[in-house]
Enzyme design. Sequence first.
Site, PDB file in Angstrom:
ATOM      1  N   CYS A   1       3.272   5.824   8.507  1.00  0.00           N
ATOM      2  CA  CYS A   1       3.123   4.546   7.801  1.00  0.00           C
ATOM      3  C   CYS A   1       4.352   4.094   7.013  1.00  0.00           C
ATOM      4  CB  CYS A   1       1.926   4.629   6.853  1.00  0.00           C
ATOM      5  SG  CYS A   1       0.366   5.072   7.657  1.00  0.00           S
TER       6      CYS A   1
ATOM      7  N   HIS B   1       1.755   0.743   0.588  1.00  0.00           N
ATOM      8  CA  HIS B   1       2.218   2.099   0.908  1.00  0.00           C
ATOM      9  C   HIS B   1       3.738   2.251   0.860  1.00  0.00           C
ATOM     10  CE1 HIS B   1       1.212   5.994   3.340  1.00  0.00           C
ATOM     11  NE2 HIS B   1       1.482   6.210   2.069  1.00  0.00           N
TER      12      HIS B   1
END
Length: 560
Positions: A86, A142
């Site tokens: 990610c 994130h």
Amino acid sequence: MTEPALSVLSVMTLLSLGHLSESQDWTSPNQVEQPNHPRPHIIFIMTDDQGFNDIGYHNRDIHTPTLDKLAAEGVKLENYYIQPICTPSRSQFITGRYQIHTGLQHSIIRSRQPSCLPFDLRTLPQRLQDSGYSTHMVGKWHLGFYKRDCLPTRRGFHTYFGSLTGSVDYYTYKSCDGPRVCGYDLHDGERVAWDQAGRYSTQLYAQRVRKILAAHDPSSQPLFIFLSFQAVHTPLQTPREYIYPYRRMGNVFRRKYAGMVSAVDEAVRNVTYALRKYGYYKNSVIIFSTDNGGQPLFGGSNWPLRGRKGTYWEGGIRGIGFVHSPLLKRRRRVSKALLHITDWYPTLMGLAGGNVSQMEGLDGYDMWETISDGKESPRLEILHNIDPLYNAARHGSLKNGFGIWNTAVQAAVRVGDWKLLTGNPGYGDWIPPQVLGNFPESWWSLERHTEQKKSLWLFNVADDPYERYNLAENRPDVVKQLLARLTFYNRTAVPVRYPSEDPRADPRRNGGAWGPWEGDGENWEAFYRRKRKIKKQKRKFGKMKSYFRRLNIRMMSNRI
């Protein structure tokens, strides 16, 4: 921008550079289109952990009619690369730089780590703001949040609505970073959105995008929206109506996962409808991209590619991607041009009227003419990564790397049609969809291909996209050239940023929610404060209602 791909011309003479070889109606009763704005509205849609085999036009078992239609009427990117996890993909999209140039070359940014995007880098939305865009982000961030200056609203977005951590519950927005270290993670701007719990995130995020579109005047200012779904990342949760069409799938994980993909498809349909309804569509560019490969252990599929999320095999880094826009000159086609996630930064800045040539340090290329006109890709190579902190390969050494490169180090690079991997690339099986999840353990032995004593692989991914034939021993000349490229890139790498976890990040110290914890003199109480307290009786009833809702969701999910 830098030109690493062109700095060693002898590499290009050695390697093969061959390429593999309007309909109306979007459920639009009222299309109030405005005159074209010279700078297009940009809608970038990213999904999380969606595998190469997890979209309808790659796999008829997955129902994605909206995504299939958008892709079919636009340009499908079938030689498009992302990162295997990610944070690296998101950081490369938003900075236009390889992760070796941001210090994020190892793993992800964990919730308790005091780390985020380097403050000295100007992000894509910051550049777009400079070009006059109204910028908005909805969904998963994130990219770190230990300081307020790390937050999306401080990194170029006028508004933000979503989750800061890597994984949350789709209904309760609870996020955990280890045992008993859990907190609430849904934010509206720089405040915790306590009142939004209980609504399924995929639908909630699409609704927020529609509100942004409805409130903005498309003729007055160009718009950039980054819609970053947490779907289809674990936990596997989806409303029952999306799972029902897949009820005949024998694998429970795959069934739930497929339902989550269909929920995303409907959310994109609603966003597309809003683009037409509010007058954006004719002057818009819609880009769809996954952030990394799928995780077969939890329903994803990259078949027939090798490997999975977290690996540098094609299954971990070759992504689903397409561009849909009325502004495309050549539509309804498949592009095999080499393209990387870092390329979106200069490409979108070029569309926005920015001077890309003055943006130093970018690793991406402006790909608009390649995508829109079908011209040859300016990109000749990709550094997938160099991770000096990843577990060293036991059988790797500088000797095995011809004295050029230590093959114990995890690294991967592509030049032309050739791809080289060193160190430990990660789990390297080919995993057909039917062997996912809770099938008999013996099924996992199919095509087991660990190659434990190897630390060097070479593939011609044009001729062998499934990475079945390691040519390292047959072509030592190519191996040496690609090892030299790794050495070249490594000289430009910045130190790895991977700090130890900070106990001050624990949500129990911060009002029960994830958010910035390192002080900067601002009023922290306001960040975590809940809405005004409600009466005790009403709160008690609300808790009971929430409990039975969650209980019903679990019961129905298990039955399906």
